[in-house]
Design a protein around this motif. Sequence first.
Motif, PDB file in Angstrom:
ATOM      1  N   GLY A  90       3.958  33.790  49.330  1.00 26.72           N
ATOM      2  CA  GLY A  90       2.818  32.912  49.551  1.00 26.72           C
ATOM      3  C   GLY A  90       2.482  32.082  48.327  1.00 26.72           C
ATOM      4  N   ARG A  91       2.598  32.679  47.147  1.00 28.34           N
ATOM      5  CA  ARG A  91       2.300  31.949  45.909  1.00 28.34           C
ATOM      6  C   ARG A  91       3.300  30.817  45.680  1.00 28.34           C
ATOM      7  NH1 ARG A  91      -1.174  33.357  41.747  1.00 28.34           N
ATOM      8  NH2 ARG A  91      -0.787  32.294  39.771  1.00 28.34           N
ATOM      9  N   LYS A  92       4.546  31.060  46.063  1.00 28.27           N
ATOM     10  CA  LYS A  92       5.580  30.041  45.873  1.00 28.27           C
ATOM     11  C   LYS A  92       5.552  28.991  46.985  1.00 28.27           C
ATOM     12  CE  LYS A  92      10.550  29.464  45.119  1.00 28.27           C
ATOM     13  NZ  LYS A  92      11.861  30.159  44.980  1.00 28.27           N
ATOM     14  N   GLY A  93       5.323  29.447  48.218  1.00 26.11           N
ATOM     15  CA  GLY A  93       5.385  28.533  49.350  1.00 26.11           C
ATOM     16  C   GLY A  93       4.134  27.710  49.564  1.00 26.11           C
ATOM     17  N   ARG A 150      -4.033  42.299  58.095  1.00 25.29           N
ATOM     18  CA  ARG A 150      -2.918  43.092  57.572  1.00 25.29           C
ATOM     19  C   ARG A 150      -1.667  42.231  57.449  1.00 25.29           C
ATOM     20  NH1 ARG A 150      -3.774  47.275  60.388  1.00 25.29           N
ATOM     21  NH2 ARG A 150      -2.395  46.884  62.152  1.00 25.29           N
ATOM     22  N   ILE A 151      -1.489  41.295  58.385  1.00 27.60           N
ATOM     23  CA  ILE A 151      -0.344  40.385  58.328  1.00 27.60           C
ATOM     24  C   ILE A 151      -0.577  39.281  57.303  1.00 27.60           C
ATOM     25  CG2 ILE A 151       1.027  38.741  59.680  1.00 27.60           C
ATOM     26  CD1 ILE A 151       0.296  40.372  62.171  1.00 27.60           C
ATOM     27  N   PHE A 152      -1.833  38.816  57.185  1.00 26.69           N
ATOM     28  CA  PHE A 152      -2.161  37.689  56.323  1.00 26.69           C
ATOM     29  C   PHE A 152      -2.322  38.063  54.850  1.00 26.69           C
ATOM     30  CE2 PHE A 152      -3.602  35.323  60.119  1.00 26.69           C
ATOM     31  CZ  PHE A 152      -3.068  34.081  59.815  1.00 26.69           C
ATOM     32  N   ALA A 153      -2.742  39.293  54.571  1.00 24.63           N
ATOM     33  CA  ALA A 153      -3.231  39.651  53.240  1.00 24.63           C
ATOM     34  C   ALA A 153      -2.320  39.221  52.102  1.00 24.63           C
ATOM     35  CB  ALA A 153      -3.478  41.164  53.175  1.00 24.63           C
ATOM     36  N   GLY A 154      -1.053  39.636  52.152  1.00 20.09           N
ATOM     37  CA  GLY A 154      -0.142  39.309  51.067  1.00 20.09           C
ATOM     38  C   GLY A 154       0.106  37.817  50.903  1.00 20.09           C
ATOM     39  N   PRO A 155       0.639  37.147  51.939  1.00 20.48           N
ATOM     40  CA  PRO A 155       0.922  35.712  51.805  1.00 20.48           C
ATOM     41  C   PRO A 155      -0.310  34.872  51.470  1.00 20.48           C
ATOM     42  CG  PRO A 155       2.046  36.616  53.719  1.00 20.48           C
ATOM     43  CD  PRO A 155       1.131  37.679  53.219  1.00 20.48           C
ATOM     44  N   LEU A 156      -1.447  35.167  52.112  1.00 23.49           N
ATOM     45  CA  LEU A 156      -2.637  34.354  51.886  1.00 23.49           C
ATOM     46  C   LEU A 156      -3.198  34.557  50.489  1.00 23.49           C
ATOM     47  CD1 LEU A 156      -4.464  32.293  53.153  1.00 23.49           C
ATOM     48  CD2 LEU A 156      -5.880  34.128  54.068  1.00 23.49           C
ATOM     49  N   ALA A 157      -3.147  35.786  49.978  1.00 24.64           N
ATOM     50  CA  ALA A 157      -3.603  36.038  48.607  1.00 24.64           C
ATOM     51  C   ALA A 157      -2.757  35.245  47.618  1.00 24.64           C
ATOM     52  CB  ALA A 157      -3.530  37.530  48.286  1.00 24.64           C
ATOM     53  N   GLY A 158      -1.453  35.133  47.916  1.00 26.88           N
ATOM     54  CA  GLY A 158      -0.583  34.344  47.058  1.00 26.88           C
ATOM     55  C   GLY A 158      -0.884  32.863  47.151  1.00 26.88           C
ATOM     56  N   VAL A 159      -1.104  32.365  48.360  1.00 28.62           N
ATOM     57  CA  VAL A 159      -1.426  30.949  48.563  1.00 28.62           C
ATOM     58  C   VAL A 159      -2.706  30.582  47.828  1.00 28.62           C
ATOM     59  CG1 VAL A 159      -2.159  29.243  50.281  1.00 28.62           C
ATOM     60  CG2 VAL A 159      -0.221  30.737  50.773  1.00 28.62           C
ATOM     61  N   LEU A 160      -3.704  31.474  47.871  1.00 32.09           N
ATOM     62  CA  LEU A 160      -4.991  31.215  47.226  1.00 32.09           C
ATOM     63  C   LEU A 160      -4.974  31.537  45.732  1.00 32.09           C
ATOM     64  CD1 LEU A 160      -7.399  32.602  49.979  1.00 32.09           C
ATOM     65  CD2 LEU A 160      -6.727  30.234  49.552  1.00 32.09           C
ATOM     66  N   HIS A 161      -3.823  31.954  45.218  1.00 31.47           N
ATOM     67  CA  HIS A 161      -3.637  32.267  43.794  1.00 31.47           C
ATOM     68  C   HIS A 161      -4.621  33.326  43.290  1.00 31.47           C
ATOM     69  CE1 HIS A 161      -1.067  28.619  42.386  1.00 31.47           C
ATOM     70  NE2 HIS A 161      -0.772  28.977  43.628  1.00 31.47           N
ATOM     71  N   MET A 162      -4.829  34.363  44.095  1.00 25.93           N
ATOM     72  CA  MET A 162      -5.629  35.495  43.617  1.00 25.93           C
ATOM     73  C   MET A 162      -4.887  36.148  42.453  1.00 25.93           C
ATOM     74  SD  MET A 162      -6.685  39.026  45.624  1.00 25.93           S
ATOM     75  CE  MET A 162      -7.914  38.245  46.669  1.00 25.93           C
ATOM     76  N   PRO A 163      -5.554  36.480  41.353  1.00 20.46           N
ATOM     77  CA  PRO A 163      -4.867  37.145  40.236  1.00 20.46           C
ATOM     78  C   PRO A 163      -4.116  38.380  40.722  1.00 20.46           C
ATOM     79  CG  PRO A 163      -7.075  36.499  39.581  1.00 20.46           C
ATOM     80  CD  PRO A 163      -6.986  36.241  41.062  1.00 20.46           C
ATOM     81  N   TYR A 164      -2.864  38.492  40.307  1.00 18.39           N
ATOM     82  CA  TYR A 164      -2.032  39.556  40.866  1.00 18.39           C
ATOM     83  C   TYR A 164      -2.574  40.941  40.562  1.00 18.39           C
ATOM     84  CZ  TYR A 164       1.890  42.481  42.105  1.00 18.39           C
ATOM     85  OH  TYR A 164       2.672  43.462  42.673  1.00 18.39           O
ATOM     86  N   TRP A 165      -3.172  41.145  39.375  1.00 15.68           N
ATOM     87  CA  TRP A 165      -3.660  42.485  39.050  1.00 15.68           C
ATOM     88  C   TRP A 165      -4.773  42.903  40.003  1.00 15.68           C
ATOM     89  CZ3 TRP A 165      -8.697  43.507  37.707  1.00 15.68           C
ATOM     90  CH2 TRP A 165      -9.489  42.429  37.313  1.00 15.68           C
ATOM     91  N   LYS A 166      -5.610  41.936  40.408  1.00 11.96           N
ATOM     92  CA  LYS A 166      -6.659  42.249  41.384  1.00 11.96           C
ATOM     93  C   LYS A 166      -6.036  42.566  42.739  1.00 11.96           C
ATOM     94  CE  LYS A 166     -10.500  39.544  39.480  1.00 11.96           C
ATOM     95  NZ  LYS A 166     -11.505  38.491  39.787  1.00 11.96           N
ATOM     96  N   PHE A 167      -5.084  41.742  43.117  1.00 14.56           N
ATOM     97  CA  PHE A 167      -4.406  41.954  44.400  1.00 14.56           C
ATOM     98  C   PHE A 167      -3.710  43.312  44.418  1.00 14.56           C
ATOM     99  CE2 PHE A 167      -0.399  41.826  46.745  1.00 14.56           C
ATOM    100  CZ  PHE A 167      -0.863  41.581  48.026  1.00 14.56           C
ATOM    101  N   LEU A 168      -3.031  43.672  43.330  1.00 15.98           N
ATOM    102  CA  LEU A 168      -2.273  44.920  43.281  1.00 15.98           C
ATOM    103  C   LEU A 168      -3.190  46.131  43.412  1.00 15.98           C
ATOM    104  CD1 LEU A 168       0.457  46.269  42.916  1.00 15.98           C
ATOM    105  CD2 LEU A 168       0.073  46.240  40.438  1.00 15.98           C
ATOM    106  N   ILE A 169      -4.322  46.107  42.710  1.00 18.17           N
ATOM    107  CA  ILE A 169      -5.263  47.233  42.796  1.00 18.17           C
ATOM    108  C   ILE A 169      -5.751  47.424  44.231  1.00 18.17           C
ATOM    109  CG2 ILE A 169      -7.560  48.046  42.124  1.00 18.17           C
ATOM    110  CD1 ILE A 169      -7.088  46.758  39.387  1.00 18.17           C
ATOM    111  N   ALA A 170      -6.201  46.314  44.841  1.00 17.98           N
ATOM    112  CA  ALA A 170      -6.701  46.390  46.217  1.00 17.98           C
ATOM    113  C   ALA A 170      -5.583  46.761  47.184  1.00 17.98           C
ATOM    114  CB  ALA A 170      -7.318  45.051  46.620  1.00 17.98           C
ATOM    115  N   ASN A 171      -4.390  46.255  46.921  1.00 15.20           N
ATOM    116  CA  ASN A 171      -3.233  46.521  47.763  1.00 15.20           C
ATOM    117  C   ASN A 171      -2.864  48.004  47.739  1.00 15.20           C
ATOM    118  OD1 ASN A 171      -0.856  46.273  49.250  1.00 15.20           O
ATOM    119  ND2 ASN A 171       0.338  45.555  47.507  1.00 15.20           N
TER     120      ASN A 171
END
Length: 215
Positions: free
Chosen positions: A75-78, A124-145
Amino acid sequence: MHVQDWLDSVPAVAVYALVGLVIGLESLGIPLPGEIILISAALMSSQHSGINPIVLGACATAGAVIGDSIGYAIGRKGGRPLLAWLGGKFPRHFSAGHVATAERSFEKWGMWAVFFGRFVALLRIFAGPLAGVLHMPYWKFLIANVLGGICWAGGTTAVIYYVGTVAEDWLKRFSYLGLAVAVLIGLASMLLVKRKAKKAQQQAEPEAEPVGAGD
């Protein structure tokens, strides 16, 4: 062959691999029935002495975390063009309305959207790709993930395993009458949940703002 004999013949490693793979692909952004697979496997573990529920929960958690992380990177790349492409391939899940609804949830709740999104089929389907598209900081995403994956996969496995064990003892006493009642209650509950989810989705979609490929 008796059902129990057939269950005992299924290799445990095949069940672990299937659960991890399906949940991983769903978390990556591919619409698959990850929750149904997990529930079925957890129920099987309560009847199959060779399937360890702890290992099953660990494989499900690993699939969820790894799949979400890959989805985040994609998501972050696309970016938004990726969402537009997915909308063309999977209009039922990645329609403009669904994307806008999920995006509002992310903007409002941030990390909590990733955490609680693990318990909601659409997010559940959107979480990963959408977090990347919105450029959520990865460390925040990883903790919640990670926390969401542990709570969802581990919790679901534990609850269904316990229910399956209790149900087996109960059915031994009441035989097929109890099984029929349990099936009817399960079907009625499933239909009620689906009806409410569909109603909520219909109410949310008119308010959604379409997300174009050029945004």
